[in-house]
Write an enzyme that holds these catalytic residues in place. Sequence first.
Site, short mmCIF file in Angstrom:
data_model
loop_
_atom_site.label_atom_id
_atom_site.label_comp_id
_atom_site.label_asym_id
_atom_site.label_seq_id
_atom_site.Cartn_x
_atom_site.Cartn_y
_atom_site.Cartn_z
N THR A 296 8.37 1.37 3.31
CA THR A 296 8.50 2.47 2.36
C THR A 296 9.37 2.00 1.21
OG1 THR A 296 9.41 4.68 1.99
CG2 THR A 296 10.41 3.43 3.77
N GLY A 297 9.02 2.40 0.01
CA GLY A 297 9.82 1.95 -1.13
C GLY A 297 8.95 1.79 -2.36
N GLY B 269 6.40 0.54 -4.14
CA GLY B 269 5.22 -0.14 -3.62
C GLY B 269 4.79 -1.39 -4.37
N THR C 150 7.41 8.34 1.92
CA THR C 150 6.28 7.95 2.78
C THR C 150 6.64 8.05 4.27
OG1 THR C 150 5.48 6.47 1.10
CG2 THR C 150 5.00 5.81 3.34
N ARG D 19 -3.64 5.01 -9.24
CA ARG D 19 -2.70 3.99 -8.76
C ARG D 19 -2.72 3.95 -7.22
NH1 ARG D 19 2.04 4.18 -5.22
NH2 ARG D 19 3.46 2.52 -5.86
N GLY E 242 -0.67 2.30 -3.91
CA GLY E 242 0.59 1.66 -3.56
C GLY E 242 0.41 0.62 -2.46
N ASP E 243 1.53 0.27 -1.85
CA ASP E 243 1.53 -0.77 -0.82
C ASP E 243 1.07 -0.25 0.55
OD1 ASP E 243 3.92 0.82 -0.90
OD2 ASP E 243 4.75 -0.49 0.63
N1 ASP Z 1 5.66 2.83 -0.85
C1 ASP Z 1 5.07 4.04 -1.36
C2 ASP Z 1 4.23 3.70 -2.56
O1 ASP Z 1 4.64 2.91 -3.36
C3 ASP Z 1 6.08 5.05 -1.75
C4 ASP Z 1 7.06 5.41 -0.67
O2 ASP Z 1 7.37 4.61 0.19
O3 ASP Z 1 7.55 6.53 -0.68
O4 ASP Z 1 3.19 4.29 -2.70
#
Ligand code: ASP
Length: 339
Positions: free
Chosen positions: A255-256, A258, A204, A232, A234-235
């Site tokens: 980022t991570g 989510g 992200t 789906r 995400g965060d």
């Molecule tokens: N946080 C993002 C998600 O879960 C993914 C990412 O950070 O790469 O959609």
Amino acid sequence: MKHVIHFSIIFLVFFKITFAQSSTKYRLIIHGGAGQIVKGSMSIDEEAAYRSKLKEALMKGNEILKSGGSSLDAVIAAINVLEDSPLFNAGKGAVFNSKGKNELDAAIMDGNTLKAGAVAGVHHIKNPINLARLVMDKSPHVMMVGDGAEEFAVEQGMQLVPEEYFFSKNRYEQYLRVKEKEKKDTLKNINQNDKGSIDSKFGTVGAVALDKAGNLAAGTSTGGMTNKKYGRIGDSPIIGAGTYANDKTCAVSATGYGEFFIRNVAAYDISALVEYKKISLKDAAVEVIFNKLLPQGGTGGIIAIDKDGNFTMPFSTEGMFRGYILEDGSWRVEMYKDN
Ligand code: ASP
């Protein structure tokens, strides 16, 4: 005598303005995703390509801050550079979902007004962060999803792009690999014990900034996680989870993994710790990333800046694409763990 007094006042006002401007902090921090980013995993050329795009994003955003533009505009300009690059999991380089499609999410928040805009599950939007901005500025709502969000985009004069715009061979092959691996995994395995697989799905992009007027902004844009189930979200587009800004406290972009950032309302949690516990931004971020999310299996990282210009970029993965630029023009781009 009268002239002398006038001159002194003019001089004092001039000196004050000049001094105030030159001592004003304005800063931009960006990330291009956290994950399995280890030394030696990229060729020299690949590494250089990442560094140069991150630098370009910093410079674009900084031009705006330097000329007195808003943190919101700087965040959007920096994110647009990363969205238009196939290197990052946002816009052009968005990952594929379990149906082999790209579904994009983004959010922007203005720390001055606490206004926010977000879009989720869009398929034809070249720069989802720009649509999030339109939702914030031109609608009474905070979040719009799917077809409705795209209809709104067209109403606002935005051009849709065909789904093929998001196709890239690398991402597609990555998707096939993850799909194959996940077929073999049980749901039980998709947790902390399987960091390799989870880490490979990140990427992200996000930015946070403090402008000369002292206003904070945060933005995040993503294709989500590779092989995510259709629909789906995400965060990243969820205000308080992956994106949050408040002039009283800080601006955060995450980022991570989510789902963990959503359940823990991670970005807002950092702001709340700063606001209510009066702890430093750095301590608040460490508390959330390492003491709260990581023990649950929620790997990832954040970038954050507070109202005084202090900033932090902690992550619990192997690496995180990240960088900053300060008001004196000094800048830095990193991707691996600090020594
Ligand atoms: N946080 C993002 C998600 O879960 C993914 C990412 O950070 O790469 O959609």
